[in-house]
Design a protein around this motif. Structure first.
Motif, PDB file in Angstrom:
ATOM      1  N   LEU A 217       0.870  -1.175   0.000  1.00  0.00           N
ATOM      2  CA  LEU A 217       0.000   0.000   0.000  1.00  0.00           C
ATOM      3  C   LEU A 217       0.907   1.226   0.000  1.00  0.00           C
ATOM      4  O   LEU A 217       1.807   1.342   0.839  1.00  0.00           O
ATOM      5  N   ARG A 218       0.650   2.123  -0.943  1.00  0.00           N
ATOM      6  CA  ARG A 218       1.517   3.286  -1.120  1.00  0.00           C
ATOM      7  C   ARG A 218       0.998   4.500  -0.345  1.00  0.00           C
ATOM      8  O   ARG A 218      -0.178   4.592  -0.052  1.00  0.00           O
ATOM      9  N   ARG A 219       1.906   5.392  -0.061  1.00  0.00           N
ATOM     10  CA  ARG A 219       1.551   6.675   0.555  1.00  0.00           C
ATOM     11  C   ARG A 219       0.789   7.515  -0.460  1.00  0.00           C
ATOM     12  O   ARG A 219       0.846   7.267  -1.651  1.00  0.00           O
ATOM     13  N   GLY A 220       0.100   8.513   0.031  1.00  0.00           N
ATOM     14  CA  GLY A 220      -0.603   9.440  -0.850  1.00  0.00           C
ATOM     15  C   GLY A 220      -2.089   9.457  -0.564  1.00  0.00           C
ATOM     16  O   GLY A 220      -2.687  10.514  -0.460  1.00  0.00           O
ATOM     17  N   VAL A 221      -2.679   8.297  -0.448  1.00  0.00           N
ATOM     18  CA  VAL A 221      -4.094   8.190  -0.098  1.00  0.00           C
ATOM     19  C   VAL A 221      -4.143   7.494   1.262  1.00  0.00           C
ATOM     20  O   VAL A 221      -3.591   6.404   1.417  1.00  0.00           O
ATOM     21  N   PRO A 222      -4.774   8.121   2.259  1.00  0.00           N
ATOM     22  CA  PRO A 222      -4.826   7.505   3.594  1.00  0.00           C
ATOM     23  C   PRO A 222      -5.480   6.114   3.544  1.00  0.00           C
ATOM     24  O   PRO A 222      -6.409   5.875   2.779  1.00  0.00           O
ATOM     25  N   ILE A 223      -4.968   5.227   4.366  1.00  0.00           N
ATOM     26  CA  ILE A 223      -5.457   3.847   4.414  1.00  0.00           C
ATOM     27  C   ILE A 223      -6.724   3.791   5.261  1.00  0.00           C
ATOM     28  O   ILE A 223      -6.743   4.272   6.399  1.00  0.00           O
ATOM     29  N   ASP A 224      -7.751   3.175   4.718  1.00  0.00           N
ATOM     30  CA  ASP A 224      -8.991   2.957   5.463  1.00  0.00           C
ATOM     31  C   ASP A 224      -8.705   1.920   6.553  1.00  0.00           C
ATOM     32  O   ASP A 224      -8.289   0.804   6.249  1.00  0.00           O
ATOM     33  N   PRO A 225      -8.901   2.266   7.829  1.00  0.00           N
ATOM     34  CA  PRO A 225      -8.634   1.322   8.919  1.00  0.00           C
ATOM     35  C   PRO A 225      -9.393  -0.009   8.783  1.00  0.00           C
ATOM     36  O   PRO A 225      -8.935  -1.033   9.283  1.00  0.00           O
ATOM     37  N   ALA A 226     -10.528   0.005   8.077  1.00  0.00           N
ATOM     38  CA  ALA A 226     -11.283  -1.236   7.888  1.00  0.00           C
ATOM     39  C   ALA A 226     -10.470  -2.266   7.109  1.00  0.00           C
ATOM     40  O   ALA A 226     -10.659  -3.472   7.283  1.00  0.00           O
ATOM     41  N   LEU A 227      -9.548  -1.783   6.253  1.00  0.00           N
ATOM     42  CA  LEU A 227      -8.702  -2.708   5.494  1.00  0.00           C
ATOM     43  C   LEU A 227      -7.681  -3.412   6.378  1.00  0.00           C
ATOM     44  O   LEU A 227      -7.091  -4.404   5.972  1.00  0.00           O
ATOM     45  N   LEU A 228      -7.491  -2.897   7.575  1.00  0.00           N
ATOM     46  CA  LEU A 228      -6.469  -3.439   8.465  1.00  0.00           C
ATOM     47  C   LEU A 228      -7.046  -4.232   9.637  1.00  0.00           C
ATOM     48  O   LEU A 228      -6.313  -4.625  10.540  1.00  0.00           O
ATOM     49  N   LEU A 229      -8.369  -4.464   9.607  1.00  0.00           N
ATOM     50  CA  LEU A 229      -8.981  -5.268  10.669  1.00  0.00           C
ATOM     51  C   LEU A 229      -8.387  -6.668  10.660  1.00  0.00           C
ATOM     52  O   LEU A 229      -8.227  -7.286   9.610  1.00  0.00           O
ATOM     53  N   ASN A 230      -8.051  -7.157  11.829  1.00  0.00           N
ATOM     54  CA  ASN A 230      -7.471  -8.496  12.016  1.00  0.00           C
ATOM     55  C   ASN A 230      -6.119  -8.675  11.346  1.00  0.00           C
ATOM     56  O   ASN A 230      -5.701  -9.802  11.081  1.00  0.00           O
ATOM     57  N   VAL A 231      -5.431  -7.586  11.050  1.00  0.00           N
ATOM     58  CA  VAL A 231      -4.084  -7.652  10.492  1.00  0.00           C
ATOM     59  C   VAL A 231      -3.100  -7.433  11.634  1.00  0.00           C
ATOM     60  O   VAL A 231      -3.149  -6.402  12.310  1.00  0.00           O
ATOM     61  N   ALA A 232      -2.243  -8.407  11.857  1.00  0.00           N
ATOM     62  CA  ALA A 232      -1.248  -8.295  12.927  1.00  0.00           C
ATOM     63  C   ALA A 232      -0.299  -7.143  12.633  1.00  0.00           C
ATOM     64  O   ALA A 232       0.052  -6.895  11.479  1.00  0.00           O
ATOM     65  N   ASN A 233       0.108  -6.436  13.655  1.00  0.00           N
ATOM     66  CA  ASN A 233       1.042  -5.310  13.591  1.00  0.00           C
ATOM     67  C   ASN A 233       0.468  -4.073  12.915  1.00  0.00           C
ATOM     68  O   ASN A 233       1.214  -3.148  12.600  1.00  0.00           O
ATOM     69  N   ALA A 234      -0.842  -4.030  12.680  1.00  0.00           N
ATOM     70  CA  ALA A 234      -1.445  -2.844  12.051  1.00  0.00           C
ATOM     71  C   ALA A 234      -1.231  -1.610  12.914  1.00  0.00           C
ATOM     72  O   ALA A 234      -1.160  -0.491  12.394  1.00  0.00           O
ATOM     73  N   ASP A 235      -1.083  -1.807  14.224  1.00  0.00           N
ATOM     74  CA  ASP A 235      -0.869  -0.679  15.130  1.00  0.00           C
ATOM     75  C   ASP A 235       0.512  -0.036  14.944  1.00  0.00           C
ATOM     76  O   ASP A 235       0.762   1.048  15.447  1.00  0.00           O
ATOM     77  N   GLU A 236       1.385  -0.675  14.180  1.00  0.00           N
ATOM     78  CA  GLU A 236       2.722  -0.133  13.911  1.00  0.00           C
ATOM     79  C   GLU A 236       2.707   0.911  12.796  1.00  0.00           C
ATOM     80  O   GLU A 236       3.672   1.653  12.618  1.00  0.00           O
ATOM     81  N   ILE A 237       1.612   0.966  12.034  1.00  0.00           N
ATOM     82  CA  ILE A 237       1.525   1.919  10.928  1.00  0.00           C
ATOM     83  C   ILE A 237       1.335   3.319  11.500  1.00  0.00           C
ATOM     84  O   ILE A 237       0.440   3.536  12.326  1.00  0.00           O
ATOM     85  N   PRO A 238       2.149   4.268  11.078  1.00  0.00           N
ATOM     86  CA  PRO A 238       2.023   5.637  11.613  1.00  0.00           C
ATOM     87  C   PRO A 238       0.627   6.204  11.386  1.00  0.00           C
ATOM     88  O   PRO A 238       0.028   6.014  10.326  1.00  0.00           O
ATOM     89  N   GLU A 239       0.114   6.902  12.394  1.00  0.00           N
ATOM     90  CA  GLU A 239      -1.241   7.466  12.357  1.00  0.00           C
ATOM     91  C   GLU A 239      -1.477   8.352  11.136  1.00  0.00           C
ATOM     92  O   GLU A 239      -2.563   8.362  10.581  1.00  0.00           O
ATOM     93  N   GLU A 240      -0.465   9.103  10.745  1.00  0.00           N
ATOM     94  CA  GLU A 240      -0.661  10.029   9.628  1.00  0.00           C
ATOM     95  C   GLU A 240      -0.918   9.326   8.290  1.00  0.00           C
ATOM     96  O   GLU A 240      -1.352   9.960   7.329  1.00  0.00           O
ATOM     97  N   LEU A 241      -0.682   8.028   8.247  1.00  0.00           N
ATOM     98  CA  LEU A 241      -0.931   7.257   7.011  1.00  0.00           C
ATOM     99  C   LEU A 241      -2.330   6.663   6.975  1.00  0.00           C
ATOM    100  O   LEU A 241      -2.735   6.072   5.971  1.00  0.00           O
ATOM    101  N   LEU A 242      -3.069   6.804   8.076  1.00  0.00           N
ATOM    102  CA  LEU A 242      -4.412   6.226   8.177  1.00  0.00           C
ATOM    103  C   LEU A 242      -5.485   7.293   7.967  1.00  0.00           C
ATOM    104  O   LEU A 242      -5.304   8.447   8.369  1.00  0.00           O
ATOM    105  N   ALA A 243      -6.591   6.874   7.370  1.00  0.00           N
ATOM    106  CA  ALA A 243      -7.742   7.783   7.202  1.00  0.00           C
ATOM    107  C   ALA A 243      -8.382   7.971   8.570  1.00  0.00           C
ATOM    108  O   ALA A 243      -8.478   7.047   9.367  1.00  0.00           O
ATOM    109  N   ARG A 244      -8.804   9.171   8.828  1.00  0.00           N
ATOM    110  CA  ARG A 244      -9.498   9.444  10.094  1.00  0.00           C
ATOM    111  C   ARG A 244     -10.902   8.898  10.014  1.00  0.00           C
ATOM    112  O   ARG A 244     -11.589   9.068   9.017  1.00  0.00           O
ATOM    113  N   GLU A 245     -11.313   8.217  11.099  1.00  0.00           N
ATOM    114  CA  GLU A 245     -12.670   7.671  11.145  1.00  0.00           C
ATOM    115  C   GLU A 245     -13.625   8.775  11.573  1.00  0.00           C
ATOM    116  O   GLU A 245     -13.317   9.572  12.446  1.00  0.00           O
ATOM    117  N   HIS A 246     -14.793   8.830  10.933  1.00  0.00           N
ATOM    118  CA  HIS A 246     -15.785   9.880  11.249  1.00  0.00           C
ATOM    119  C   HIS A 246     -16.668   9.420  12.362  1.00  0.00           C
ATOM    120  O   HIS A 246     -17.120   8.392  12.498  1.00  0.00           O
TER     121      HIS A 246
END
Length: 193
Positions: free
Chosen positions: A164-193
């Motif tokens: 997954l490339r930088r540029g478009v924030p990652i939807d946290p739903a894509l990372l559900l049940n993915v080990a080590n997802a908490d290691e991804i820097p916050e600024e790379l994730l889409a903010r949940e509304h």
């Protein structure tokens, strides 16, 4: 006439097997299937992906060994059909188990983040049996020319590496049940509304 009778006995022995021999084929097939599954779980799903020529030779050798073990000392047509049928039944049963959420968790490896931003998660790479060279190959294949372009790399349950490339924030739903997802820097994730 006696010689013809002996020849027909040999012919029948090549085609058929004693019921206990056939049961041994079924038990051997089940044990080999489970052993293969366990070995793939221990050594990671990547063991079956992107095989080199040497890896292909090893797989053929594994198949020959497994086939010989399943069929027993004197393979017969009946033992071969029963062994093959048992493997197909096991694949169907495990396929049905994989259809359930719990079965999917038990039978499949959990997806795991191997690279968070520019940071290589070496423990995760080691656990998934991924070398830095394999990771670099996946990055190049995804068109990445510098690690700073990477948001994350995930080793999927089938052993594929998703970049997954930088540029478009990652939807946290894509990372559900993915080990080590908490290691991804916050600024790379889409903010949940």
């Amino acid at each position: 006439m006696g010689n013809l009778f002996n020849d027909s006995d040999v012919f029948v022995r090549q085609l058929w097997a004693h019921p206990l021999e056939l049961l041994a084929v079924v038990v051997s097939a089940v044990v080999m299937y489970v052993a293969f599954w366990l070995l793939v779980r221990v050594f990671g799903p990547r063991t079956l992906r992107g095989m080199s020529t040497f890896d292909t030779v090893l797989v053929v050798m594994f198949g020959a060994v497994a086939g010989r073990v399943i069929l027993g000392n004197i393979p017969t047509l009946a033992a071969g059909v029963v062994g093959l049928g048992t493997l197909f039944v096991l694949e169907a049963v495990f396929g049905q188990i994989r259809q359930t959420a719990r079965g999917l968790r038990v039978l499949n490896a959990r997806p795991m983040v191997l690279m968070a931003g520019e940071t290589l998660l070496r423990r995760a790479m080691h656990r998934m049996h991924i070398t830095e060279q394999e990771l670099n190959f996946a990055l190049r294949r995804a068109g990445v020319s510098h690690r700073s372009q990477v948001a994350c790399v995930v080793c999927e349950p089938n052993g594929e590496l998703s970049v997954l490339r930088r540029g478009v924030p990652i939807d946290p739903a894509l990372l559900l049940n993915v080990a080590n997802a908490d290691e991804i820097p916050e600024e790379l994730l889409a903010r949940e509304h």
